[in-house]
Write a protein that holds these residues in place. Structure first.
Motif, mmCIF file in Angstrom:
data_model
loop_
_atom_site.group_PDB
_atom_site.id
_atom_site.type_symbol
_atom_site.label_atom_id
_atom_site.label_comp_id
_atom_site.label_asym_id
_atom_site.label_seq_id
_atom_site.Cartn_x
_atom_site.Cartn_y
_atom_site.Cartn_z
ATOM 1 N N ASN A 143 0.914 -1.088 0.121
ATOM 2 C CA ASN A 143 0.058 0.011 0.037
ATOM 3 C C ASN A 143 1.055 1.522 0.038
ATOM 4 O O ASN A 143 0.611 2.315 -0.605
ATOM 5 C CB ASN A 143 -0.972 -0.068 1.203
ATOM 6 C CG ASN A 143 -2.118 -1.020 0.927
ATOM 7 O OD1 ASN A 143 -2.882 -0.893 0.168
ATOM 8 N ND2 ASN A 143 -2.191 -2.013 1.648
ATOM 9 N N HIS A 144 2.059 1.246 0.728
ATOM 10 C CA HIS A 144 2.952 2.371 0.552
ATOM 11 C C HIS A 144 4.425 1.972 0.338
ATOM 12 O O HIS A 144 5.291 2.092 1.269
ATOM 13 C CB HIS A 144 2.778 3.121 1.966
ATOM 14 C CG HIS A 144 1.492 3.422 2.492
ATOM 15 N ND1 HIS A 144 0.606 4.410 1.903
ATOM 16 C CD2 HIS A 144 0.620 2.889 3.474
ATOM 17 C CE1 HIS A 144 -0.605 4.269 2.370
ATOM 18 N NE2 HIS A 144 -0.426 3.394 3.425
ATOM 19 N N ALA A 146 8.323 2.212 -0.289
ATOM 20 C CA ALA A 146 9.148 3.277 0.085
ATOM 21 C C ALA A 146 10.448 2.759 0.454
ATOM 22 O O ALA A 146 10.477 1.601 0.673
ATOM 23 C CB ALA A 146 8.205 4.246 1.425
ATOM 24 N N GLY A 165 2.578 -0.485 4.963
ATOM 25 C CA GLY A 165 1.180 -0.661 4.911
ATOM 26 C C GLY A 165 0.522 -1.839 4.401
ATOM 27 O O GLY A 165 -0.695 -1.992 3.972
#
Length: 248
Positions: A143-144, A146, A165
């Protein structure tokens, strides 16, 4: 009416052909499990690692000098947290003693070495050493996605996924790729997070600069590359509404 019913049947059959997927972590775990936990491997210092090194001793002048150099080292590039960078030769440049070879040592060994060298010039030195730029990168179906700065020196793959996430429903939990570079060699392995035996993998506990890639499921590929399925789904919904009205 027969034609509409036939179209509805065909469309529902196509939509129902998607393979069932296991979205549960450790799905083969029984109700009770008493597995031996594998200890995380020690972190070995590498080139470009950033170290925060604080000195406490009976000589306050040396303490201040060391603290100042640690916060604003003019000879070594530092990040926003300050500290000393391990240069391309594998050394750190410290006040009072100059360069010390730390590449390949774990944090405890590096701390002991620095303390031993400083003890020749300072009485009762106490050295605290921390790695301040430990990071891992999580990409793909999360979801995120990074690059994640890790507080402390230990993180496992589940914690990294949590910081990103967690996976999306399209992420293949049975085929997670971990990329690791050590001593100039790039190693790549795939992990099955549906299997409880993941705890026994040397890649369960992550290391500095590891990259985790979550591969998308084929259904995601079809969703991105083929616009026919959304059209069929819309048509099915419309036909279902029409049939409901007619049959009433």
């Amino acid at each position: 009416m027969k034609n509409l019913t036939f179209v509805l049947f065909i469309a529902l059959t196509i939509l129902g052909c998607a393979p069932k997927r296991d979205l549960v972590y450790f799905s083969n775990l029984s109700n009770v499990s008493n597995d031996q936990i594998q200890k995380a491997a020690d972190i070995k210092l590498q080139k470009n690692d950033q170290l925060s090194i604080s000195l406490t001793s009976l000589n306050t002048e040396y303490n201040v000098l060391f603290a100042s150099a640690n916060a604003n080292n003019s000879n070594t590039p530092i990040n926003s947290k300050g500290g000393f960078r391990v240069n391309n030769a594998g050394n750190i440049n410290l006040p009072l003693v100059g360069e010390i070879k730390v590449e390949g040592l774990n944090l405890e060994e590096a701390q002991d070495l620095i303390t031993k060298v400083l003890r020749k010039q300072i009485k009762d030195p106490y050295v605290d050493l921390q790695l301040v730029n430990f990071k891992v990168t999580v990409l793909g179906e999360v979801n995120h996605p990074a690059s994640l700065n890790v507080p402390g020196e230990q993180i496992n793959i589940l914690e990294a996924l949590g910081m990103a996430g967690d996976m999306t429903v399209f992420g293949r939990r049975e085929n997670v790729l971990v990329i690791r570079e050590e001593d100039g060699i790039r190693n790549m392995t795939r992990l099955n997070l549906n299997d409880k035996n993941i705890y026994n993998s040397p890649y369960f506990h992550l290391k500095q600069n590891d990259i985790i890639y979550v591969e998308p499921d084929k259904s995601k590929e079809k969703q991105v590359n083929n616009t026919l399925l959304p059209i069929i789904s819309t048509c099915v919904s419309a036909v279902a509404v029409i049939l409901t009205v007619i049959l009433r």
